[in-house]
Design a protein around this motif. Structure first.
Motif, PDB file in Angstrom:
ATOM      1  N   GLY A 147      65.825   1.524  42.850  1.00 17.95           N
ATOM      2  CA  GLY A 147      65.793   2.031  44.222  1.00 17.95           C
ATOM      3  C   GLY A 147      66.923   1.516  45.083  1.00 17.95           C
ATOM      4  N   ALA A 217      62.332   6.143  54.752  1.00 17.56           N
ATOM      5  CA  ALA A 217      61.614   7.334  54.312  1.00 17.56           C
ATOM      6  C   ALA A 217      62.020   8.500  55.196  1.00 17.56           C
ATOM      7  CB  ALA A 217      60.108   7.116  54.382  1.00 17.56           C
ATOM      8  N   ALA A 250      64.700   5.861  50.418  1.00 16.40           N
ATOM      9  CA  ALA A 250      63.861   5.618  49.245  1.00 16.40           C
ATOM     10  C   ALA A 250      63.187   6.884  48.749  1.00 16.40           C
ATOM     11  CB  ALA A 250      62.795   4.567  49.555  1.00 16.40           C
ATOM     12  N   CYS A 251      62.855   7.789  49.663  1.00 20.50           N
ATOM     13  CA  CYS A 251      62.151   9.005  49.257  1.00 20.50           C
ATOM     14  C   CYS A 251      62.218  10.036  50.372  1.00 20.50           C
ATOM     15  CB  CYS A 251      60.687   8.712  48.914  1.00 20.50           C
ATOM     16  SG  CYS A 251      59.698   8.108  50.305  1.00 20.50           S
ATOM     17  N   VAL A 273      66.548  10.961  45.151  1.00 25.30           N
ATOM     18  CA  VAL A 273      65.328  10.175  45.350  1.00 25.30           C
ATOM     19  C   VAL A 273      64.110  11.048  45.079  1.00 25.30           C
ATOM     20  CG1 VAL A 273      66.434   8.657  47.045  1.00 25.30           C
ATOM     21  CG2 VAL A 273      65.227  10.733  47.822  1.00 25.30           C
ATOM     22  N   ARG A 276      57.863  12.949  47.704  1.00 25.44           N
ATOM     23  CA  ARG A 276      56.468  12.524  47.669  1.00 25.44           C
ATOM     24  C   ARG A 276      55.695  13.291  48.730  1.00 25.44           C
ATOM     25  NH1 ARG A 276      55.862  10.010  42.977  1.00 25.44           N
ATOM     26  NH2 ARG A 276      53.917   9.129  43.774  1.00 25.44           N
ATOM     27  N   ALA A 314      54.791   7.300  54.209  1.00 26.31           N
ATOM     28  CA  ALA A 314      55.542   6.837  53.048  1.00 26.31           C
ATOM     29  C   ALA A 314      56.048   5.408  53.228  1.00 26.31           C
ATOM     30  CB  ALA A 314      56.717   7.777  52.776  1.00 26.31           C
ATOM     31  N   ALA A 344      58.815   3.869  46.003  1.00 29.69           N
ATOM     32  CA  ALA A 344      58.611   5.307  46.168  1.00 29.69           C
ATOM     33  C   ALA A 344      57.595   5.870  45.182  1.00 29.69           C
ATOM     34  CB  ALA A 344      59.942   6.046  46.028  1.00 29.69           C
TER      35      ALA A 344
END
Length: 606
Positions: A147, A217, A250-251, A273, A276, A314, A344
């Motif tokens: 990450g 996030a 990260a996501c 990434v 989610r 997140a 993540a």
């Protein structure tokens, strides 16, 4: 604290009884590891193999980390021909037969060096780490935890050299958990000219080693069918306005209704990434922390904010909103920061995926690389127990869901339900999944039930070598002209309909492959099919009986149509009946069957 974990799913390979003892010790150290042993020289392993080279190459191509108790030179020669991209290769380590040394050969930047040190410490060996960026204390600035991102690899060498020489190096941390550096044993001097900077900010010193921790996030929302470019541009503008680096993302997070939204998925790919997703109920719990709650959004989606809510969900309970919702005509974006970082893979859920794969007759050499990759990536595999057993080490450590041969609907339904939970599922068929197999049933259920959670799945079908192709290849070229397939099973198709198709195939002079020719209770169908075909082709027509193709006990025999009886076949047999032109020849010591395509006239002219 952000962990720096050892890779999971390692195959610990032993070729001797002494090596097996070492392999078992190593397997206990590594997450989800299993022990693989050479047949005849090792006993009681999780997986046995006969050909060392083939087995190791299959493991490597499946992306499995490998720790092999064997000579490093032999391991290099085995894997050398299939080496490609070092950025994606799995860790490969050789362990000396006496357990005295552990050598990371491949995948140093994918965990091999960490594995070597951990294994060496556990078994009292020496870790022969040679990667330039790895320092004596185990601090590898160019191999940060999962990450994290290194801004410029070229900046590492002078700073690493200074640390090794005992020269002063500064460490600035304004985001993320830097314990993997601070616990390395090195001392840092805030006044030093050479610097390591850990930050999510964009204004960084040009000559510093800049590391981006996964602390941001990106929460997003879009209108259905929004242009991916619009969302990507919005996300980049939101980061730039806040002075934040894309490397610290990260996501990408959103509401689960957007699991199949191309713009959201494209944004995640753009930043490299995971995407989610959260339910509306989960996002609604973030309402007290929203900067811009909306009753309109609540009415439409069921929560008071998608982009801000997803970013905060997140990033976790300690997160702060560092960029409030920005919007364009069709998209919204917000950013939340987690003080220590975001794992993540552990937040929300990923978009569920279902790979419907055909593994061919079962022989690994006849399994396509695409299918192998899908199986290697899957978290869950669903199938008939025999087919899963055939896959062996390729699915070791994965969640396995099996059912009896006649329970096709249960298998397909289970695969769809598992994928709807956000898992990466492989539904396994023998042969080709689209030929008398499970792909059709999967789409039939999808069509009939029209469930929103199933409709959002990423569903892919990958071809396999069918029994038809396998049988033909074993005996020559019998399907060199027009052919068809007919299943003689009347469990799902009424016999009169099957008989009508047989008559049409006979009248059209098609080469006919009969699937499911006989069973314990079905004996007459094959005899009836023979009689129908004999009405339109001679009794000398070649018939191929192919059984257990690509598996132990394989047989391929040639008889005539006049000789064919139900005793010649079972459910593991494919019966292929030639047309009026199909020929059976013997050349040398081999039987061959082929069907001319009409080249004879051209051959005679030449």
């Amino acid at each position: 604290m952000i962990e720096h974990p050892l890779p999971a799913g390692t195959a610990c390979v032993a070729l001797t009884a002494d090596g097996l003892t070492i392999a078992r010790t190593i397997a206990e150290l590594l997450p989800d590891a299993d022990v693989h042993g050479l047949t005849g020289r090792t006993e009681g392993t999780d997986v046995s193999f006969g050909d060392t080279g083939d087995h190791l190459r299959q493991l490597f191509q499946a992306g499995r980390p490998i720790v092999a108790v064997m000579a490093a030179g032999i391991l290099v020669r085995i894997l050398g021909p299939i080496l490609a991209d070092k950025e994606i290769e799995p860790p490969v380590l050789a362990v000396a037969a006496d357990g005295g040394a552990v050598v990371p050969l491949l995948g140093g930047h994918n965990g091999a060096n960490r594995m070597a040190r951990a294994i060496a410490e556990s078994i009292g060996a020496t870790a022969a780490v040679t990667t330039a960026g790895d320092l004596a204390n185990g601090l590898a600035l160019d191999d940060p935890p999962p990450g994290w991102h290194l801004e410029d690899r070229a900046t590492v060498k002078p700073v690493a050299a200074a640390l090794l020489a005992g020269e002063p190096v500064a460490l600035d941390v304004d985001a993320g958990d830097a314990a993997w550096i601070t616990d390395s044993g090195f001392s840092f001097d805030d006044t030093a000219a050479k610097r390591i900077v850990i930050s999510d900010r964009t204004d960084m010193p040009a000559d510093a080693v800049v590391l981006r921790p996964p602390v941001l996030a990106l929460g997003v929302g879009t209108a259905r069918g929004a242009d991916p470019a619009e969302l990507i541009d919005l996300a980049r503008a939101t980061l730039a306005e806040a002075g934040l680096s894309p490397g610290a993302v990260a996501c990408v997070a959103s509401v689960d209704l957007k699991e199949d939204e191309p713009a959201v998925l494209a944004l995640a790919d753009e930043f490299g990434v995971p995407a989610r997703f959260f339910s509306a109920e989960e996002l609604e719990r973030e309402t007290p922390r929203l900067a811009n709650p909306s009753e309109v959004v609540f009415t439409e989606v069921g929560c008071h904010g998608v982009s801000e809510g997803a970013a905060l969900a997140a990033a976790g309970g300690d997160a702060t909103l560092v960029a409030e919702k920005r919007k364009t005509a069709n998209a919204t974006c917000a950013i939340a920061r987690a003080p220590l970082g975001i794992a993540a893979h552990a937040v929300g859920r990923m978009r569920g995926s279902l790979s419907i794969v055909g593994i061919g007759p079962g022989n690994a050499a006849w399994r396509t690389p695409e299918v192998t990759g899908m199986l290697a990536r899957a978290t869950d595999v669903v199938g008939y127990g025999l087919y899963l057993d055939i896959l062996g080490e390729l699915i070791a450590g994965k969640r396995r869901h099996q059912s009896e041969l006649a329970q096709e609907e249960a298998r397909v339904r289970a695969s769809l339900e598992l994928a709807a939970e956000g898992r990466d599922v492989a539904l396994v068929s023998s042969g080709d999944a689209g030929i008398y197999a499970l792909a059709t049933l999967a789409f039939e259920l999808l069509d009939r039930e029209d469930r929103a959670d199933w409709n959002r799945l990423d569903i892919r079908v990958s071809p396999g070598v069918s029994a038809l192709q396998a049988a033909a290849s074993r005996i020559g070229a019998p399907i060199g002209h027009d052919f068809c397939t007919v299943s003689l099973s009347d469990l799902l198709t009424p016999w009169p309909e099957i008989e009508r198709r047989l008559k049409a195939a006979a009248e059209g002079d098609f080469i006919v492959s009969l699937y499911n020719p006989v069973s314990k209770r079905r004996r007459e169908q094959l005899a009836r099919a023979r009689d129908i075909l004999l009405e339109h082709r001679p009794i000398t027509t070649p018939v191929i009986l192919a059984r257990n193709l690509g598996r132990p006990g394989e047989t391929v025999d040639v008889i005539t149509l006049g000789e064919l009886t139900p005793d010649h076949a079972d459910m593991l047999t494919l019966v292929m009946i030639g047309n009026r032109q199909t020929r059976h020849i013997i050349r040398g010591r081999r039987d061959w069957v082929y069907t001319p395509r009409g080249y004879a006239a051209k051959l005679d002219v030449s």
